[in-house]
Scaffold this motif. Structure first.
Motif, PDB file in Angstrom:
ATOM      1  N   ALA A   1     -70.334  84.710 -59.781  1.00  0.00           N
ATOM      2  CA  ALA A   1     -71.622  85.327 -59.469  1.00  0.00           C
ATOM      3  C   ALA A   1     -71.437  86.575 -58.616  1.00  0.00           C
ATOM      4  O   ALA A   1     -72.174  87.560 -58.766  1.00  0.00           O
ATOM      5  N   VAL A   2     -70.457  86.557 -57.727  1.00  0.00           N
ATOM      6  CA  VAL A   2     -70.144  87.745 -56.927  1.00  0.00           C
ATOM      7  C   VAL A   2     -69.769  88.896 -57.853  1.00  0.00           C
ATOM      8  O   VAL A   2     -70.234  90.028 -57.682  1.00  0.00           O
ATOM      9  N   ALA A   3     -68.946  88.595 -58.852  1.00  0.00           N
ATOM     10  CA  ALA A   3     -68.553  89.623 -59.817  1.00  0.00           C
ATOM     11  C   ALA A   3     -69.753  90.122 -60.614  1.00  0.00           C
ATOM     12  O   ALA A   3     -69.872  91.310 -60.910  1.00  0.00           O
ATOM     13  N   GLY A   4     -70.652  89.204 -60.973  1.00  0.00           N
ATOM     14  CA  GLY A   4     -71.832  89.579 -61.741  1.00  0.00           C
ATOM     15  C   GLY A   4     -72.729  90.544 -60.990  1.00  0.00           C
ATOM     16  O   GLY A   4     -73.174  91.561 -61.530  1.00  0.00           O
ATOM     17  N   ILE A   5     -72.981  90.248 -59.710  1.00  0.00           N
ATOM     18  CA  ILE A   5     -73.812  91.128 -58.889  1.00  0.00           C
ATOM     19  C   ILE A   5     -73.098  92.442 -58.609  1.00  0.00           C
ATOM     20  O   ILE A   5     -73.713  93.517 -58.580  1.00  0.00           O
ATOM     21  N   GLN A   6     -71.780  92.377 -58.422  1.00  0.00           N
ATOM     22  CA  GLN A   6     -71.010  93.599 -58.166  1.00  0.00           C
ATOM     23  C   GLN A   6     -71.135  94.572 -59.331  1.00  0.00           C
ATOM     24  O   GLN A   6     -71.159  95.790 -59.142  1.00  0.00           O
ATOM     25  N   GLY A   7     -71.256  94.041 -60.547  1.00  0.00           N
ATOM     26  CA  GLY A   7     -71.415  94.899 -61.714  1.00  0.00           C
ATOM     27  C   GLY A   7     -72.746  95.625 -61.731  1.00  0.00           C
ATOM     28  O   GLY A   7     -72.914  96.627 -62.431  1.00  0.00           O
ATOM     29  N   THR A   8     -73.702  95.137 -60.939  1.00  0.00           N
ATOM     30  CA  THR A   8     -75.024  95.766 -60.857  1.00  0.00           C
ATOM     31  C   THR A   8     -75.128  96.744 -59.695  1.00  0.00           C
ATOM     32  O   THR A   8     -75.700  97.820 -59.830  1.00  0.00           O
ATOM     33  N   ILE A   9     -74.556  96.388 -58.539  1.00  0.00           N
ATOM     34  CA  ILE A   9     -74.708  97.241 -57.361  1.00  0.00           C
ATOM     35  C   ILE A   9     -73.506  98.142 -57.112  1.00  0.00           C
ATOM     36  O   ILE A   9     -73.560  99.027 -56.259  1.00  0.00           O
ATOM     37  N   LYS A  10     -72.391  97.911 -57.824  1.00  0.00           N
ATOM     38  CA  LYS A  10     -71.182  98.721 -57.677  1.00  0.00           C
ATOM     39  C   LYS A  10     -70.656  98.706 -56.245  1.00  0.00           C
ATOM     40  O   LYS A  10     -70.323  99.746 -55.668  1.00  0.00           O
ATOM     41  N   ALA A  11     -70.571  97.525 -55.652  1.00  0.00           N
ATOM     42  CA  ALA A  11     -70.042  97.392 -54.292  1.00  0.00           C
ATOM     43  C   ALA A  11     -68.542  97.643 -54.287  1.00  0.00           C
ATOM     44  O   ALA A  11     -67.864  97.509 -55.310  1.00  0.00           O
ATOM     45  N   THR A  12     -68.007  97.993 -53.135  1.00  0.00           N
ATOM     46  CA  THR A  12     -66.575  98.262 -53.014  1.00  0.00           C
ATOM     47  C   THR A  12     -65.783  96.966 -53.163  1.00  0.00           C
ATOM     48  O   THR A  12     -66.294  95.879 -52.902  1.00  0.00           O
ATOM     49  N   GLU A  13     -64.524  97.105 -53.565  1.00  0.00           N
ATOM     50  CA  GLU A  13     -63.670  95.934 -53.759  1.00  0.00           C
ATOM     51  C   GLU A  13     -63.450  95.177 -52.448  1.00  0.00           C
ATOM     52  O   GLU A  13     -63.273  93.964 -52.444  1.00  0.00           O
ATOM     53  N   GLU A  14     -63.452  95.890 -51.334  1.00  0.00           N
ATOM     54  CA  GLU A  14     -63.252  95.240 -50.048  1.00  0.00           C
ATOM     55  C   GLU A  14     -64.423  94.306 -49.723  1.00  0.00           C
ATOM     56  O   GLU A  14     -64.226  93.191 -49.227  1.00  0.00           O
ATOM     57  N   LYS A  15     -65.648  94.742 -50.040  1.00  0.00           N
ATOM     58  CA  LYS A  15     -66.819  93.889 -49.806  1.00  0.00           C
ATOM     59  C   LYS A  15     -66.806  92.696 -50.756  1.00  0.00           C
ATOM     60  O   LYS A  15     -67.170  91.584 -50.373  1.00  0.00           O
ATOM     61  N   VAL A  16     -66.377  92.941 -52.001  1.00  0.00           N
ATOM     62  CA  VAL A  16     -66.271  91.849 -52.976  1.00  0.00           C
ATOM     63  C   VAL A  16     -65.268  90.809 -52.480  1.00  0.00           C
ATOM     64  O   VAL A  16     -65.531  89.604 -52.515  1.00  0.00           O
ATOM     65  N   ALA A  17     -64.128  91.283 -51.994  1.00  0.00           N
ATOM     66  CA  ALA A  17     -63.094  90.374 -51.498  1.00  0.00           C
ATOM     67  C   ALA A  17     -63.597  89.572 -50.304  1.00  0.00           C
ATOM     68  O   ALA A  17     -63.331  88.376 -50.179  1.00  0.00           O
ATOM     69  N   ALA A  18     -64.344  90.221 -49.420  1.00  0.00           N
ATOM     70  CA  ALA A  18     -64.884  89.530 -48.246  1.00  0.00           C
ATOM     71  C   ALA A  18     -65.873  88.450 -48.668  1.00  0.00           C
ATOM     72  O   ALA A  18     -65.839  87.322 -48.155  1.00  0.00           O
ATOM     73  N   ALA A  19     -66.752  88.770 -49.612  1.00  0.00           N
ATOM     74  CA  ALA A  19     -67.737  87.799 -50.095  1.00  0.00           C
ATOM     75  C   ALA A  19     -67.055  86.618 -50.773  1.00  0.00           C
ATOM     76  O   ALA A  19     -67.429  85.455 -50.565  1.00  0.00           O
ATOM     77  N   VAL A  20     -66.049  86.907 -51.596  1.00  0.00           N
ATOM     78  CA  VAL A  20     -65.313  85.844 -52.293  1.00  0.00           C
ATOM     79  C   VAL A  20     -64.606  84.945 -51.287  1.00  0.00           C
ATOM     80  O   VAL A  20     -64.625  83.715 -51.409  1.00  0.00           O
ATOM     81  N   ALA A  21     -63.978  85.549 -50.277  1.00  0.00           N
ATOM     82  CA  ALA A  21     -63.279  84.757 -49.267  1.00  0.00           C
ATOM     83  C   ALA A  21     -64.242  83.814 -48.551  1.00  0.00           C
ATOM     84  O   ALA A  21     -63.929  82.641 -48.320  1.00  0.00           O
ATOM     85  N   LEU A  22     -65.435  84.301 -48.241  1.00  0.00           N
ATOM     86  CA  LEU A  22     -66.434  83.471 -47.559  1.00  0.00           C
ATOM     87  C   LEU A  22     -66.927  82.337 -48.451  1.00  0.00           C
ATOM     88  O   LEU A  22     -67.007  81.178 -48.025  1.00  0.00           O
ATOM     89  N   VAL A  23     -67.248  82.674 -49.697  1.00  0.00           N
ATOM     90  CA  VAL A  23     -67.819  81.671 -50.582  1.00  0.00           C
ATOM     91  C   VAL A  23     -66.785  80.603 -50.949  1.00  0.00           C
ATOM     92  O   VAL A  23     -67.116  79.422 -51.071  1.00  0.00           O
ATOM     93  N   VAL A  24     -65.543  81.007 -51.097  1.00  0.00           N
ATOM     94  CA  VAL A  24     -64.495  80.028 -51.406  1.00  0.00           C
ATOM     95  C   VAL A  24     -64.187  79.176 -50.181  1.00  0.00           C
ATOM     96  O   VAL A  24     -63.953  77.968 -50.294  1.00  0.00           O
ATOM     97  N   LEU A  25     -64.217  79.783 -48.992  1.00  0.00           N
ATOM     98  CA  LEU A  25     -63.970  79.031 -47.765  1.00  0.00           C
ATOM     99  C   LEU A  25     -65.012  77.938 -47.565  1.00  0.00           C
ATOM    100  O   LEU A  25     -64.680  76.763 -47.379  1.00  0.00           O
ATOM    101  N   PHE A  26     -66.300  78.306 -47.636  1.00  0.00           N
ATOM    102  CA  PHE A  26     -67.362  77.320 -47.422  1.00  0.00           C
ATOM    103  C   PHE A  26     -67.437  76.317 -48.579  1.00  0.00           C
ATOM    104  O   PHE A  26     -67.770  75.150 -48.378  1.00  0.00           O
ATOM    105  N   GLY A  27     -67.133  76.781 -49.788  1.00  0.00           N
ATOM    106  CA  GLY A  27     -67.114  75.871 -50.925  1.00  0.00           C
ATOM    107  C   GLY A  27     -66.030  74.820 -50.788  1.00  0.00           C
ATOM    108  O   GLY A  27     -66.211  73.658 -51.166  1.00  0.00           O
ATOM    109  N   THR A  28     -64.900  75.235 -50.225  1.00  0.00           N
ATOM    110  CA  THR A  28     -63.807  74.285 -49.993  1.00  0.00           C
ATOM    111  C   THR A  28     -64.204  73.259 -48.934  1.00  0.00           C
ATOM    112  O   THR A  28     -63.881  72.073 -49.048  1.00  0.00           O
ATOM    113  N   LEU A  29     -64.922  73.704 -47.909  1.00  0.00           N
ATOM    114  CA  LEU A  29     -65.416  72.766 -46.894  1.00  0.00           C
ATOM    115  C   LEU A  29     -66.368  71.747 -47.517  1.00  0.00           C
ATOM    116  O   LEU A  29     -66.411  70.580 -47.105  1.00  0.00           O
ATOM    117  N   MET A  30     -67.118  72.194 -48.550  1.00  0.00           N
ATOM    118  CA  MET A  30     -68.065  71.296 -49.215  1.00  0.00           C
ATOM    119  C   MET A  30     -67.367  70.165 -49.961  1.00  0.00           C
ATOM    120  O   MET A  30     -67.981  69.142 -50.261  1.00  0.00           O
TER     121      MET A  30
END
Length: 359
Positions: free
Chosen positions: A161-190
Motif C-alpha cells: 500500500a505504501v508503494a501504491g500511494i507513492q505512485g500517486t504522490i511521488k514521494a521520495t525514496e527516503e520517505k518510502v523507506a521510513a514508512a515501510v520501516a515503521l509499518v513493518v516494525l509495528f506489524g511485526t509487533l502485532m
C-alpha cells in the motif's frame, strides 16, 4: 588576439570528423549507459537470504530484516557508486512487481464468502484508520507525504500500500523507506500482540481470525500471528480477512488520487494518475485469481516470486536510508505509527463487539 574557445575548437573537430550535421545525418550524443545488474544482483541475493530466514524463523519478518540490513549496510559500509542504479531498480520497480503479483492471492469469491459483517469490518478498519492517521499526522506537523504513506501502510496492507500511494504522490525514496520501516516494525509487533489479545479477551476462532486479519499490517505477519494463535481454521480465515483488506488497496488509492488531483490542480502542477499502472496490474491479477485462471501449483510458485520481489525491494529501500537524514524526521512518525496501530485494533474490536466478526 583573444584566446581560442575550447568548445568551438572541439565542435570544429567533431564536424570535420563526422561531417556537417544535417537532417539526414544528425550528430547524436550517445546515451549514458547505466548497468543495473550489479546492484540488482546484490539486493536479490540478500532478498533470498531473508526469505530463507523467514522459512526457518517465521516469527521474524523477512521484510523487516531486509530493511534493517539495508539500513545497516548503507550507514556502516561503503556502497560503490556502480551499485546505485540497480539499487534504485530494486527499491522501486521490483517493489511494484511485488504489488502486481500480490493480486494473485486475492480471490473476490473467497472474500464474499466471509459474509457482509467481516467485509464491513474491513472497510471500517481501512477507512477510519486511514482518515484518522491523516488528520493526526497533519495535526502533529509531520511531512504530508510521509503521513500519506504511513496512513496507507498501516490501514491497508503494509509495504504494498505504501508503494501504491507513492505512485500517486511521488514521494521520495527516503520517505518510502521510513514508512515501510515503521509499518513493518509495528506489524511485526502485532505477531505477538494479536494472539495475546485473543487469549486475554477470550475470543473464539472466528472473532480471533477477524482481529488478526483485520488489524495486522502485512499478509505474512497476519499468517504468522494466526499460526501462533491456533492455526487451522483460524489461520485460513484470518488470511482471507487480511486479503479482503488488500483488495481495498485499489479503491482507496483511486479515491485518494481524486483528492490529490484536486489539490495539485490548484497549484497548476502536473496532475498525478488516479491509479498508477502497477495498481491496475494488481486489479487484473485479482480478476485472474477470482476466476482460477492460473492453476494452484503455478500460483504457489508465483507467490514465492512475489515474496522475493518484496524482500529484495525492502533491502533496496533500506539502502536508501541515511541515518542522519532519518533523524531529522524525529520521534513524531514513530508516535503516529503507534496511534495508527491502536486505532485499527480498536476499530476491529468494536466491530467484533457488534457481532460483525467471522463465524
Amino acid at each position: 588576439m583573444s584566446k581560442p574557445n575550447k568548445n568551438l575548437i572541439q565542435k570544429a573537430i567533431q564536424i570535420e570528423r563526422l561531417g556537417t550535421p544535417s537532417a539526414k545525418h544528425p550528430v547524436h550524443t550517445p546515451p549514458l549507459h547505466k548497468n543495473i545488474w550489479p546492484g540488482v544482483m546484490i539486493c536479490s541475493f540478500v532478498g533470498i537470504l531473508c526469505m530463507i530466514e523467514g522459512y526457518f524463523y517465521p516469527t521474524i519478518s523477512p521484510m523487516l530484516l531486509a530493511v534493517l540490513l539495508g539500513v545497516v549496510a548503507r550507514n556502516l559500509l561503503p556502497i560503490h557508486g556502480a551499485l546505485e542504479p540497480g539499487i534504485g531498480v530494486a527499491a522501486k520497480r521490483m517493489l511494484r512487481w511485488g504489488v502486481v503479483l500480490l493480486g494473485l492471492q486475492v480471490s473476490l469469491f473467497s472474500i464474499i464468502s466471509l459474509g457482509w459483517g467481516v467485509i464491513i469490518t474491513d472497510v471500517c478498519a481501512v477507512s477510519i484508520t486511514f482518515i484518522a492517521t491523516i488528520f493526526i499526522g497533519r495535526a502533529m506537523g509531520i511531512d504530508e507525504d510521509l503521513v500519506s504513506l504511513i496512513a496507507a501502510g498501516f490501514s491497508i496492507c503494509g509495504a504494498a500500500a505504501v508503494a501504491g500511494i507513492q505512485g500517486t504522490i511521488k514521494a521520495t525514496e527516503e520517505k518510502v523507506a521510513a514508512a515501510v520501516a515503521l509499518v513493518v516494525l509495528f506489524g511485526t509487533l502485532m505477531i505477538g500482540i494479536g494472539p495475546l489479545l485473543i487469549h486475554l479477551l477470550g475470543l473464539g476462532t472466528g472473532n480471533g481470525a477477524t482481529l488478526i486479519g483485520g488489524s495486522t499490517h502485512e499478509v505474512a505477519q497476519a499468517v504468522a500471528a494466526a499460526g501462533i494463535a491456533g492455526g487451522g481454521t483460524l489461520l485460513a480465515t484470518a488470511t482471507v480477512v487480511k486479503l479482503a483488506r488488500v483488495a481495498l488497496m485499489a479503491p482507496v488509492i483511486f479515491i485518494f488520487g481524486i483528492f490529490q488531483r484536486e489539490e495539485t490542480a490548484k497549484e497548476e502542477s502536473k496532475r498525478p494518475p488516479l491509479l498508477p499502472l502497477f495498481v491496475i496490474g494488481f486489479i487484473l491479477m485479482m480478476v485472474i485469481a477470482t476466476f482460477n485462471i492460473i492453476p494452484k501449483a503455478i500460483a504457489f510458485d508465483i507467490k514465492q516470486i512475489q515474496q522475493f520481489f518484496l524482500a529484495t525491494a525492502m533491502f533496496g529501500l533500506g539502502l536508501g536510508v541515511h541515518v542522519k537524514s532519518l533523524r531529522k524526521l524525529g520521534f513524531k512518525p514513530l508516535l503516529l505509527g503507534f496511534f495508527s496501530t491502536v486505532i485499527i485494533i480498536i476499530v476491529v474490536l468494536s466491530s467484533i463487539s457488534l457481532g460483525l466478526g467471522a463465524h
